[in-house]
Design an enzyme around this catalytic site. Structure first.
Site, PDB file in Angstrom:
ATOM      1  N   LEU A 211     -10.734  -1.714  14.968  1.00 50.95           N
ATOM      2  CA  LEU A 211     -11.167  -0.472  15.604  1.00 50.95           C
ATOM      3  C   LEU A 211     -12.248   0.164  14.731  1.00 50.95           C
ATOM      4  O   LEU A 211     -11.984   0.561  13.591  1.00 50.95           O
ATOM      5  CB  LEU A 211      -9.996   0.502  15.761  1.00 50.95           C
ATOM      6  CG  LEU A 211      -8.826   0.051  16.639  1.00 50.95           C
ATOM      7  CD1 LEU A 211      -7.749   1.134  16.668  1.00 50.95           C
ATOM      8  CD2 LEU A 211      -9.295  -0.260  18.057  1.00 50.95           C
ATOM      9  N   GLU A 212     -13.453   0.215  15.259  1.00 56.66           N
ATOM     10  CA  GLU A 212     -14.558   0.892  14.575  1.00 56.66           C
ATOM     11  C   GLU A 212     -14.739   2.244  15.246  1.00 56.66           C
ATOM     12  O   GLU A 212     -15.379   2.343  16.292  1.00 56.66           O
ATOM     13  CB  GLU A 212     -15.836   0.048  14.660  1.00 56.66           C
ATOM     14  CG  GLU A 212     -15.772  -1.245  13.879  1.00 56.66           C
ATOM     15  CD  GLU A 212     -15.576  -1.025  12.394  1.00 56.66           C
ATOM     16  OE1 GLU A 212     -16.012   0.034  11.885  1.00 56.66           O
ATOM     17  OE2 GLU A 212     -14.984  -1.891  11.736  1.00 56.66           O
ATOM     18  N   LEU A 213     -14.170   3.275  14.642  1.00 57.22           N
ATOM     19  CA  LEU A 213     -14.151   4.598  15.260  1.00 57.22           C
ATOM     20  C   LEU A 213     -15.124   5.531  14.538  1.00 57.22           C
ATOM     21  O   LEU A 213     -15.996   5.089  13.819  1.00 57.22           O
ATOM     22  CB  LEU A 213     -12.725   5.138  15.255  1.00 57.22           C
ATOM     23  CG  LEU A 213     -11.674   4.149  15.826  1.00 57.22           C
ATOM     24  CD1 LEU A 213     -10.280   4.739  15.737  1.00 57.22           C
ATOM     25  CD2 LEU A 213     -12.012   3.768  17.264  1.00 57.22           C
TER      26      LEU A 213
END
Length: 442
Positions: A211-213
């Site tokens: 997850l690249e948030l």
């Protein structure tokens, strides 16, 4: 591509993956070369798509999207053989005689869901890692950048092996249909709200995720830098002139929804009067001037929501310790930045601020280094990619031990006694003298 076409695509690709062709060096290299052809042969079309979606200046499109993808492709092609090669590992006396290695294998069929701010690079960079690792891949570009999404669908369909690499266009229905299927990994770039939806869907199948948030990435400027607010204003005027919303070098806001969201942040009563530079808006062309806000209240909207726009709120503190405390009281950021000439402060900042990554005395540049992992921590994400880290993100490290039939250690088997116990303990500790003593009954 309609939602009905998204349904069942994972199983379709699983049939391709089962043939084993994506695991070969030749297939991986051919697909990486095909991606490189896209960026070298179709630069004008890519620049135009990015202009349509974001009004992105040509230099930014070429350097930060197209050239960045080309660089990632070239690195993967150069290092692929070494990345794929098994890694030898030393073995212990317990398994003697034996040899061991770590074999890197693809995870299988993976899903990449991209975002809109760098819609070309952030779609293809993880795709490069997935292909280099030998997976079959579905790419879901962001529907918020429709021109780039359409271009990716067109060119990937023309240049790549569509039996193993597919692009699914669409919005929520298509993404929902994709998330209902079983994947061997999901790579998502976007916001935390959707990240939670992705993670919940993945949990049903025990699917690992990257997850690249986002979040809020703080920039700390030490007093010894002697940076003044009017210096920022002067530099922005050099960049964009006296009419920034009319400047061709300033990108547009992606759509009216995000324009209105950013306008709401500026119109919050708590920041009224805090604008010291900028603030001009042109809704017709979806442009907002770079805007500086000084000493905004900490409970204002702009200090508690992700900005993702040309708005810079500044807070002044009396002591640097107050700054570190403020950062650590918030959720862990994707990036943190420090400008200082103080060596001890640099060390303290690196040691005490938890963030996905850092750049000291500049911003963003750690993202551009392929030798550094890029990823978040806590609310800003999980997992990392770029360069070899992208290859690793889509790979499984399989432990393989091989031994002959000689040299059996009888002490491993019943009936157990104290002598066997002493011998095995010494064996595990690598204590040769202890093993000898156990064998002769000392």
């Amino acid at each position: 591509m309609a939602a009905v076409e998204a349904e069942g695509v994972a199983e379709e690709l699983r049939s391709t993956y089962a043939t084993g062709k994506t695991k070969t060096f030749e297939w991986r290299a051919s697909q990486l070369k095909a991606l490189l052809k896209i960026v070298t042969h179709h630069e004008k079309e890519i620049v135009e798509a990015l202009r349509c979606d974001l009004n992105k200046p040509e230099l930014e499109a070429v350097v930060y999207e197209i050239a960045a993808v080309a660089s990632s492709c070239k690195l993967a092609l150069k290092e692929l053989y070494h990345w794929m090669k098994p890694q030898k590992v030393k073995t212990s006396l317990l398994s003697f005689p034996s040899s061991a290695e770590i074999v890197t294998e693809p995870l299988g069929v993976v899903l990449v869901i991209s975002t809109w701010n760098y819609p070309f690079f952030l779609s293809l960079d993880p795709l490069i890692g997935a292909i280099a690792a030998g997976n079959a891949v579905v790419l879901k570009p962001s529907e918020v950048a429709p021109a780039t999404s359409s271009l990716l669908s067109k060119f990937l369909g023309e240049y790549l092996d569509i039996s193993a690499v597919k692009v699914i266009e669409g919005a929520v229905p298509e993404t929902t249909a994709l998330l209902e299927q079983k994947w061997d990994k999901i790579f998502y770039t976007g916001n935390g709200k959707v990240g939670r939806i992705v993670l919940a869907a993945a949990a049903k199948h025990l699917t690992p995720v990257v997850l690249e948030l986002g979040g809020k990435s703080p920039v700390v400027v030490d007093a010894n830098i002697n940076l003044k607010v009017d210096a920022l204003s002067a530099e922005l005027q050099k960049f964009y002139g006296k009419d920034p919303v009319g400047c061709k070098d300033l990108s547009s806001i992606i759509n009216s929804h995000h324009f209105d969201r950013l306008t709401k942040l500026l119109e919050d009563q708590k920041v009224s009067g805090k604008i010291v530079y900028g603030g001009q808006r042109d809704k017709t062309n979806l442009k907002i001037a770079p805007t500086i806000l000084l000493d905004v209240p900490r409970d204002s909207l702009i200090m508690n929501e992700e900005i993702f726009g040309p708005l810079l709120p500044i807070i002044t503190v009396n002591k640097i310790e107050d700054c570190l405390g403020f950062i650590n009281a918030k959720e862990k950021p994707l990036a943190a930045y420090l400008f200082t000439n103080d060596k001890k402060l640099k060390e303290e900042f690196i040691r005490n601020v938890s963030a996905g990554g850092m750049t000291i005395n500049d911003t963003v540049l750690h993202f551009a280094e392929s030798g550094l992992p890029f990823g978040g921590v806590g609310e800003s994400g999980m997992g990392a990619y770029h360069g070899k880290f992208s290859f690793d993100a889509f790979s499984h490290k399989k432990a393989v031990l091989q031994r002959g039939f000689g040299g059996e250690v009888a002490a491993r088997y019943p009936p157990y006694d104290s002598g066997k116990s002493r011998f095995l303990r010494a064996l595990l500790e690598g204590n040769v003298l202890g093993m000898i003593r156990a064998l002769i009954g000392w």
